[in-house]
Design an enzyme around this catalytic site. Structure first.
Site, mmCIF file in Angstrom:
data_model
loop_
_atom_site.group_PDB
_atom_site.id
_atom_site.type_symbol
_atom_site.label_atom_id
_atom_site.label_comp_id
_atom_site.label_asym_id
_atom_site.label_seq_id
_atom_site.Cartn_x
_atom_site.Cartn_y
_atom_site.Cartn_z
ATOM 1 N N CYS A 170 0.771 -1.290 -0.116
ATOM 2 C CA CYS A 170 0.226 0.071 -0.080
ATOM 3 C C CYS A 170 0.849 1.151 0.081
ATOM 4 O O CYS A 170 0.741 1.992 -0.765
ATOM 5 C CB CYS A 170 -0.905 -0.031 1.202
HETATM 6 C C1 UDX Z 1 -0.778 -0.465 5.656
HETATM 7 C C2 UDX Z 1 -1.779 0.303 6.703
HETATM 8 O O1 UDX Z 1 -1.357 0.356 8.119
HETATM 9 C C3 UDX Z 1 -3.288 -0.164 6.497
HETATM 10 O O2 UDX Z 1 -3.955 0.768 7.112
HETATM 11 C C4 UDX Z 1 -3.629 0.014 4.934
HETATM 12 O O3 UDX Z 1 -4.894 -0.448 4.844
HETATM 13 C C5 UDX Z 1 -2.417 -0.887 4.025
HETATM 14 O O4 UDX Z 1 -1.178 -0.393 4.324
HETATM 15 P P1 UDX Z 1 0.154 -2.870 5.723
HETATM 16 O O5 UDX Z 1 0.762 -2.614 4.504
HETATM 17 O O6 UDX Z 1 -0.124 -4.204 6.150
HETATM 18 O O7 UDX Z 1 -0.860 -1.822 6.396
HETATM 19 O O8 UDX Z 1 1.396 -2.717 6.888
HETATM 20 P P2 UDX Z 1 1.801 -1.875 8.088
HETATM 21 O O9 UDX Z 1 1.855 -2.857 9.287
HETATM 22 O O10 UDX Z 1 1.211 -0.496 8.232
HETATM 23 O O11 UDX Z 1 3.541 -1.615 7.879
HETATM 24 C C6 UDX Z 1 3.970 -1.142 6.780
HETATM 25 C C7 UDX Z 1 5.316 -0.809 6.665
HETATM 26 O O12 UDX Z 1 5.992 -0.221 7.636
HETATM 27 C C8 UDX Z 1 5.925 -2.176 6.964
HETATM 28 O O13 UDX Z 1 7.223 -2.472 6.249
HETATM 29 C C9 UDX Z 1 6.446 -1.731 8.511
HETATM 30 O O14 UDX Z 1 7.560 -2.687 8.952
HETATM 31 C C10 UDX Z 1 6.876 -0.344 8.331
HETATM 32 N N1 UDX Z 1 6.701 -0.023 9.643
HETATM 33 C C11 UDX Z 1 5.520 0.103 10.442
HETATM 34 C C12 UDX Z 1 8.086 0.362 10.224
HETATM 35 O O15 UDX Z 1 9.253 0.586 9.686
HETATM 36 N N2 UDX Z 1 7.971 1.048 11.727
HETATM 37 C C13 UDX Z 1 6.644 1.250 12.067
HETATM 38 O O16 UDX Z 1 6.656 1.655 13.350
HETATM 39 C C14 UDX Z 1 5.547 0.696 11.657
#
Ligand code: UDX
Length: 447
Positions: free
Chosen positions: A274
């Site tokens: 996303c």
């Molecule tokens: C995301 C959104 O959270 C969600 O609301 C939307 O509908 C789709 O995209 P998702 O792709 O499942 O969800 O992953 P998410 O858990 O949000 O993490 C995204 C990325 O950010 C991951 O690579 C994660 O490792 C990274 N991340 C997240 C960080 O590096 N640090 C953080 O503190 C949080």
């Protein structure tokens, strides 16, 4: 299926399937529609075609209770009251959104609704740029159904906010429901469905225009991605200052309710299906309207560069990477998934290869998907220990629980020298102080 299905969902991908399973789990008669026959067959057997905790059990129960069925025949949509569109909206080369699946699904749906005597509500769940519901979707639906939105057809934009790995829980307990519509009847019908779904636990419902609903989704992902790039920037600053750790900074600033402590984990950069896609789509969308969203371009650029920082840390430990064996621990874009879409691991591996390193990778779940992309460009290990065998450097790219269990001896025993880059900050720096251990965001006292 004996009972008349109440809801149909076009597109049995991640969002569509999780939505279908949760609807059915609440007793709503649901039918999933997808052009992929193999996927349909799998769902009909109650088996999830993708990895998501709780989904398999939920599907199995729903199919057994005959609350959920699947088909590739879109004509069944006419027998339901509401159709959700949950088809993919991938990014194109220039970052713009590809609406071809939306167009095809909308056109097909319109045709099957042409002869339907009663009212039918269409709900756009796919992530689409502002104006898509009232533009492309409305136009195609009206043309192919020969009906008018507002009279025979209802139309809403209703984005989802599911996270991979917790999608079922997110769908059962959302923090809000956003409904964008042009007319009261459409919004009332959808609210009624959600009231049935959530009962007394109905979350706050934001009623607005389709365009605003569409933008909420982009704003949400742009904010979260920017939060990650922000903390990664602070991490890169902290790393230059001996005795400073970004964890402390995140903890302290997170206590300010205006900032909030969640989504402040620094790492190798965000991945997943996303953030990058949606930011690019939003940037492209608004640049075409003569506004340059500098902040979001910086969010993306920071994210891209974070992979180079990780590789730079390996170079700090090894000098040249040429012919060095580098063990990459973790390929998935986050833990507990087999998804490698836009994963930072792939950016890091590509950089390592460019610099002449030999890469061996291990991931508890994501190796089959990685093989589809990288095939034999890298070696694959059966477990973390065998990945470390003979490696000159180990880079932790995904925060899998099993990697947290690694102790200094694991690295000392197997590697030529215990050089570790902890891009997820999951190991205890004190425990690893005697090794060549670098963590993102931790200013080394030795430096
Ligand atoms: C995301 C959104 O959270 C969600 O609301 C939307 O509908 C789709 O995209 P998702 O792709 O499942 O969800 O992953 P998410 O858990 O949000 O993490 C995204 C990325 O950010 C991951 O690579 C994660 O490792 C990274 N991340 C997240 C960080 O590096 N640090 C953080 O503190 C949080």
């Amino acid at each position: 299926m004996k009972q008349k299905p109440a809801v149909s969902i076009v597109g049995m991908g991640y969002v569509g399937l999780c939505t279908a399973a949760t609807f059915a789990s609440r007793g709503i008669q649901t039918i999933g529609i997808d052009i992929d026959q193999a996927r349909v067959e799998q769902i009909r057997k109650g088996k999830a075609p993708l990895h998501e905790p709780q989904l398999d059990t939920m599907l199995k129960n729903a199919v057994k209770k005959k609350l959920l069925d699947a088909t590739s025949e879109i004509s069944v949509a006419a027998d339901t009251e509401t159709t959700f569109l949950a088809v993919g909206t991938p990014g194109q080369q220039d970052g713009s959104i590809d609406l071809s699946y939306i167009k095809n699904a909308t056109e097909d749906l319109g045709s099957v609704l042409r002869e339907k005597p009663g009212y039918h509500l269409i709900v756009v769940k796919s992530t689409v740029v502002p104006g898509t519901t009232n533009g492309v979707v409305k136009r195609f639906l009206e043309q192919s159904s020969r009906k008018t939105i507002g009279a025979g057809l209802g139309l809403c934009a209703n984005p989802e906010f599911l996270k991979e790995g917790t999608a079922i829980n997110d769908a059962l307990h959302p923090d809000k429901i956003v409904i964008g519509s042009n007319d009261k009847k459409s919004a009332d019908e959808l609210t009624r469905l959600y009231r049935h779904f959530y009962g007394s636990k109905l979350p706050p419902v934001i009623l607005t225009s389709p365009e605003a609903a569409e933008l909420v989704k982009y704003a949400s992902n742009a904010f979260l991605a920017t939060k990650v790039s922000f903390i990664n920037t602070i991490a890169n600053i902290a790393q230059q200052i001996p005795g400073v750790d970004v964890g402390t900074i995140a903890e302290a600033i997170g206590l300010d309710p205006r900032i909030g402590g969640l989504f402040l984990k620094s790492g190798p950069g965000y991945g997943g299906s996303c953030f990058h896609k949606d930011l690019q789509a939003l940037i492209n969308y608004i640049q075409n309207r003569n506004y340059d969203p500098v902040l979001f371009r910086a969010t993306e650029e920071t994210n891209k560069q974070q992979a180079n920082r990780v590789v730079g840390m390996a170079e700090n430990l090894l000098g040249s990477l040429s012919s060095k064996r580098v063990a990459v621990l973790g390929l998935a874009f986050k833990k507990d998934t087999d998804d490698i879409r836009e994963a930072a691991s792939i950016r890091v591996i590509n950089q390592l290869k460019k610099k002449g390193a030999r890469v061996v990778a291990y991931d508890p779940m994501a190796i089959p998907n990685t093989k589809k992309t990288l095939s034999d460009q890298i070696d694959y290990a059966e477990n973390a220990h065998s990945a470390l065998k003979g490696a000159d450097c180990a880079i932790i790219m995904t925060e899998w629980d099993q990697f947290r269990q690694l102790v200094p001896k694991d690295f000392q025993t197997h590697m030529t020298a215990p050089n570790i880059v902890d891009a997820r900050r999951i190991l205890d720096p004190k425990q690893f102080a005697q090794l060549n251990y670098l963590a993102i965001g931790t200013g080394s006292v030795k430096a």
